[in-house]
Design a protein around this motif. Sequence first.
Motif, PDB file in Angstrom:
ATOM      1  N   ASN A 209     -87.037   1.272   4.219  1.00 15.37           N
ATOM      2  CA  ASN A 209     -86.346   0.136   4.808  1.00 15.37           C
ATOM      3  C   ASN A 209     -85.943   0.477   6.234  1.00 15.37           C
ATOM      4  O   ASN A 209     -85.416   1.571   6.492  1.00 15.37           O
ATOM      5  CB  ASN A 209     -85.094  -0.220   4.001  1.00 15.37           C
ATOM      6  CG  ASN A 209     -85.433  -0.680   2.600  1.00 15.37           C
ATOM      7  OD1 ASN A 209     -85.934  -1.784   2.407  1.00 15.37           O
ATOM      8  ND2 ASN A 209     -85.162   0.167   1.610  1.00 15.37           N
ATOM      9  N   ASP A 210     -86.189  -0.452   7.141  1.00 13.75           N
ATOM     10  CA  ASP A 210     -85.782  -0.293   8.533  1.00 13.75           C
ATOM     11  C   ASP A 210     -85.012  -1.536   8.965  1.00 13.75           C
ATOM     12  O   ASP A 210     -85.438  -2.672   8.689  1.00 13.75           O
ATOM     13  CB  ASP A 210     -87.000  -0.125   9.442  1.00 13.75           C
ATOM     14  CG  ASP A 210     -87.748   1.172   9.199  1.00 13.75           C
ATOM     15  OD1 ASP A 210     -87.321   2.193   9.737  1.00 13.75           O
ATOM     16  OD2 ASP A 210     -88.759   1.139   8.464  1.00 13.75           O
ATOM     17  N   LEU A 211     -83.894  -1.328   9.628  1.00 13.56           N
ATOM     18  CA  LEU A 211     -83.113  -2.408  10.217  1.00 13.56           C
ATOM     19  C   LEU A 211     -82.795  -2.007  11.643  1.00 13.56           C
ATOM     20  O   LEU A 211     -82.161  -0.978  11.878  1.00 13.56           O
ATOM     21  CB  LEU A 211     -81.827  -2.645   9.423  1.00 13.56           C
ATOM     22  CG  LEU A 211     -80.969  -3.834   9.870  1.00 13.56           C
ATOM     23  CD1 LEU A 211     -81.695  -5.150   9.595  1.00 13.56           C
ATOM     24  CD2 LEU A 211     -79.611  -3.821   9.152  1.00 13.56           C
ATOM     25  N   ILE A 212     -83.272  -2.797  12.603  1.00 12.36           N
ATOM     26  CA  ILE A 212     -83.186  -2.411  14.007  1.00 12.36           C
ATOM     27  C   ILE A 212     -82.517  -3.508  14.820  1.00 12.36           C
ATOM     28  O   ILE A 212     -82.922  -4.679  14.768  1.00 12.36           O
ATOM     29  CB  ILE A 212     -84.584  -2.138  14.597  1.00 12.36           C
ATOM     30  CG1 ILE A 212     -85.367  -1.172  13.702  1.00 12.36           C
ATOM     31  CG2 ILE A 212     -84.476  -1.604  16.006  1.00 12.36           C
ATOM     32  CD1 ILE A 212     -86.499  -1.814  12.957  1.00 12.36           C
ATOM     33  N   PHE A 213     -81.483  -3.127  15.565  1.00  8.67           N
ATOM     34  CA  PHE A 213     -80.831  -4.044  16.497  1.00  8.67           C
ATOM     35  C   PHE A 213     -81.196  -3.642  17.915  1.00  8.67           C
ATOM     36  O   PHE A 213     -81.146  -2.468  18.274  1.00  8.67           O
ATOM     37  CB  PHE A 213     -79.310  -4.003  16.331  1.00  8.67           C
ATOM     38  CG  PHE A 213     -78.575  -4.794  17.384  1.00  8.67           C
ATOM     39  CD1 PHE A 213     -78.560  -6.183  17.342  1.00  8.67           C
ATOM     40  CD2 PHE A 213     -77.939  -4.147  18.430  1.00  8.67           C
ATOM     41  CE1 PHE A 213     -77.907  -6.914  18.324  1.00  8.67           C
ATOM     42  CE2 PHE A 213     -77.272  -4.865  19.412  1.00  8.67           C
ATOM     43  CZ  PHE A 213     -77.258  -6.255  19.356  1.00  8.67           C
ATOM     44  N   ASN A 214     -81.577  -4.631  18.738  1.00  6.25           N
ATOM     45  CA  ASN A 214     -81.960  -4.378  20.122  1.00  6.25           C
ATOM     46  C   ASN A 214     -81.215  -5.315  21.058  1.00  6.25           C
ATOM     47  O   ASN A 214     -80.989  -6.488  20.728  1.00  6.25           O
ATOM     48  CB  ASN A 214     -83.472  -4.615  20.304  1.00  6.25           C
ATOM     49  CG  ASN A 214     -84.253  -3.317  20.334  1.00  6.25           C
ATOM     50  OD1 ASN A 214     -83.691  -2.250  20.194  1.00  6.25           O
ATOM     51  ND2 ASN A 214     -85.546  -3.421  20.493  1.00  6.25           N
ATOM     52  N   PHE A 215     -80.886  -4.798  22.227  1.00  7.43           N
ATOM     53  CA  PHE A 215     -80.272  -5.622  23.275  1.00  7.43           C
ATOM     54  C   PHE A 215     -80.842  -5.169  24.609  1.00  7.43           C
ATOM     55  O   PHE A 215     -81.024  -3.968  24.837  1.00  7.43           O
ATOM     56  CB  PHE A 215     -78.746  -5.459  23.281  1.00  7.43           C
ATOM     57  CG  PHE A 215     -78.063  -6.264  24.354  1.00  7.43           C
ATOM     58  CD1 PHE A 215     -77.829  -7.619  24.187  1.00  7.43           C
ATOM     59  CD2 PHE A 215     -77.678  -5.651  25.546  1.00  7.43           C
ATOM     60  CE1 PHE A 215     -77.209  -8.366  25.177  1.00  7.43           C
ATOM     61  CE2 PHE A 215     -77.054  -6.385  26.541  1.00  7.43           C
ATOM     62  CZ  PHE A 215     -76.815  -7.748  26.365  1.00  7.43           C
ATOM     63  N   GLY A 216     -81.143  -6.134  25.501  1.00  8.06           N
ATOM     64  CA  GLY A 216     -81.703  -5.702  26.768  1.00  8.06           C
ATOM     65  C   GLY A 216     -81.897  -6.801  27.785  1.00  8.06           C
ATOM     66  O   GLY A 216     -81.691  -7.993  27.526  1.00  8.06           O
ATOM     67  N   LEU A 217     -82.302  -6.355  28.960  1.00  8.76           N
ATOM     68  CA  LEU A 217     -82.711  -7.227  30.061  1.00  8.76           C
ATOM     69  C   LEU A 217     -84.221  -7.129  30.150  1.00  8.76           C
ATOM     70  O   LEU A 217     -84.769  -6.057  30.443  1.00  8.76           O
ATOM     71  CB  LEU A 217     -82.065  -6.779  31.375  1.00  8.76           C
ATOM     72  CG  LEU A 217     -82.479  -7.557  32.625  1.00  8.76           C
ATOM     73  CD1 LEU A 217     -81.943  -8.990  32.577  1.00  8.76           C
ATOM     74  CD2 LEU A 217     -81.982  -6.846  33.893  1.00  8.76           C
TER      75      LEU A 217
END
Length: 528
Positions: A509-517
Amino acid sequence: MKHLVWTVAIILLTSAVNAQEKLPVIVPYNYLDIRELYLDTSNHHTALKPILHVDTSAMYTRPDTTRRSLFHRKLFNEHLLEFRTKDYNVFIDFLPDFQIGKTQDGSRTTWLNTRGAIIQANIGEKFYFESSFFENQGKFPGYLDDFIRKQQIVPGQGGIKDYSNGKAFDFNYATALLSYTPSKYLNVTAGYGQNFIGDGYRSLILSDIQFSYPYLKLTGTLGNVQYTAMWAQFMDKHSKSFASAYNDLGYYKKWGVFHFLDWNVSKRLTIGLFDAVIWPDADSSGRKRGFDWSYMNPIIFLRSAEFSEGSSDNALVGMNAKFKLFPKTTIYGQLVLDEFKLKEVFGGKGWWANKQSAQLGFRTFDAFKISKLDLQGELNAVRPYTYSYKSTLINYEHYNQSLAHPLGANFWEVLGIASYRLKRWYARGELMYSRYGDDPDQKTNYGHDISKPYDDHPSEYGNWIGQGLKTNLLYAQGTIAYVLNPKYNLRIEASLAARRVKNDIESRNDLIFNFGLRSSFRQFYYDF
C-alpha cells in the motif's frame, strides 16, 4: 542548444521593428483545452495528437485597462518574454516543477526539483517551432523508486544518474517540434517528443507515456479524410548488455513506420484505420540494417499485409473510432491486432499468439448541466504476449517503456476520471482498477512483460487474460490546483494518491501527498 541561442539572438535584434497588426498564433492544443474540439458542432479529427491550431485570442481579446505592474503581468497573464509582430510571434517561458511530498507513514520524503525552459515561435501562418529542455533531480515514492531502479528510467523522462548518494535521481529530457503547413491540405512535422493516437486517456495504438524520440510526420487532409504517415526511431535500452559490436554507438536503435487514415463518415461518426511496422537497426550480432527505404512508401497496409505471411518485421494493425452520441457525449473505442488467425480466434482454445487488445470508453462534457464538469470512463483489455516479439530489438517498446499501455499486456483495466474548472481553479479525480497476470520469477513468461521473448510461453493453448500470478491493482488520485498563469499553465497544486497492489506473493500500500509549484502541459503517467 545552439539553435535556441541563435533564435533568441535574432529575435532580440529585430524585436524593435514591431507593427500594430498582430499575427494569429499557431499553438498545439493541450490536454486542458482539447475539450473545445469535442464540443464543436463540426466533427474534428481528434485522434492524432499533438494537434496544431491557430489561436486568434491575442488579436481580439479586449485589453486590460487596469494598470498592472510588470511583475503582475508576467506572473498572472503573460509569457515571460513576448515578441509579437506582423511577421512572427515568439514566446519564451521558464517552466518550474518544484514538489515536496510525504508517504503515508511519514518515513519517506519525496521531492522534485525541475528547471525547464521553452521557446515557441511561429513565422507567418505556415511555420511553427517549439523547443523545451528540463533539468531534474528527484526522490520518488517507493513503488516508482523500485520501477526506476529496475528499468533505469524515470517514466516518460529518460535515463538516470544517482544523486544524493544514491537516494535520489538526476535526469533530463528535451522536446522539439518543427511544423510547416504549405497549404490547408498538407502539414509536415519533424519532432523529438511523443505522439498519441486515440480519443481516450490510454491508447492501445500509440501512446505518449514514454521518453522522447525523433520522428518525421506527413499529414494530408482532403475533405473529410485525414491521412498521416510517420517514421520514427526508437531505442532498445535492454540490448546494450549483449550488443558488444554495437556498444560504441550506444544502445541498439530500431525503426518504426506508422500510417493512420481518419475518416469523418458523418458529423457524428469517425473511423480511423492504423498500421505499424517495427524493424531493427541491427541484429544481435551487430550486423547493421539501418533504415529500410522500402518503408518510405506511404500507402497504408501495403507492408503490414505481410505479417500474416511470416515477415521477420513486427507488424500491427488496428482501428480507432468515435461516435457523438449526444451533443456533449462521445463514445470511442480501439481494436489492435498484433497477430491474427481467424481459425484460432474463433476456436476458443486460447492460442498463445491470439495477440489482440481492445478499448471502449466515453467522454461527457458539462455533466449534470454543470459547466466545465467533465467525466470520462474507459475499459482496456490486452491479451497475453501482445506487443512482444522474439527480441526487444523489434518489440513494441521504446527506452524500456511500451509504445502503448504502461501495464504492458495480459491485463484488463477500468478507470474513471472527473475534472472541473471554475475560473482559475482546477480539480481532477481519477480511480483505476486493474487485474493482470504477473510472472512469479524472471524465467517464466505469462505474457505481461512485453520485453520478454514471446517464444518462451509455457503452453501453446489455454492462454487467457490474467493468467500467471493474479495481481490486483487499485490506484486513486485527487488533485486541486490554482492556475496562476494559463499561458504556460503555472499553478499551485496539491494532490493525494493512493495505490494498492496485491497478489499471493506481496501486498503493498502506498499513500502519497504532494504539494508544489508546477508548470507543464504534458501529462506524466504514474498510475500503473
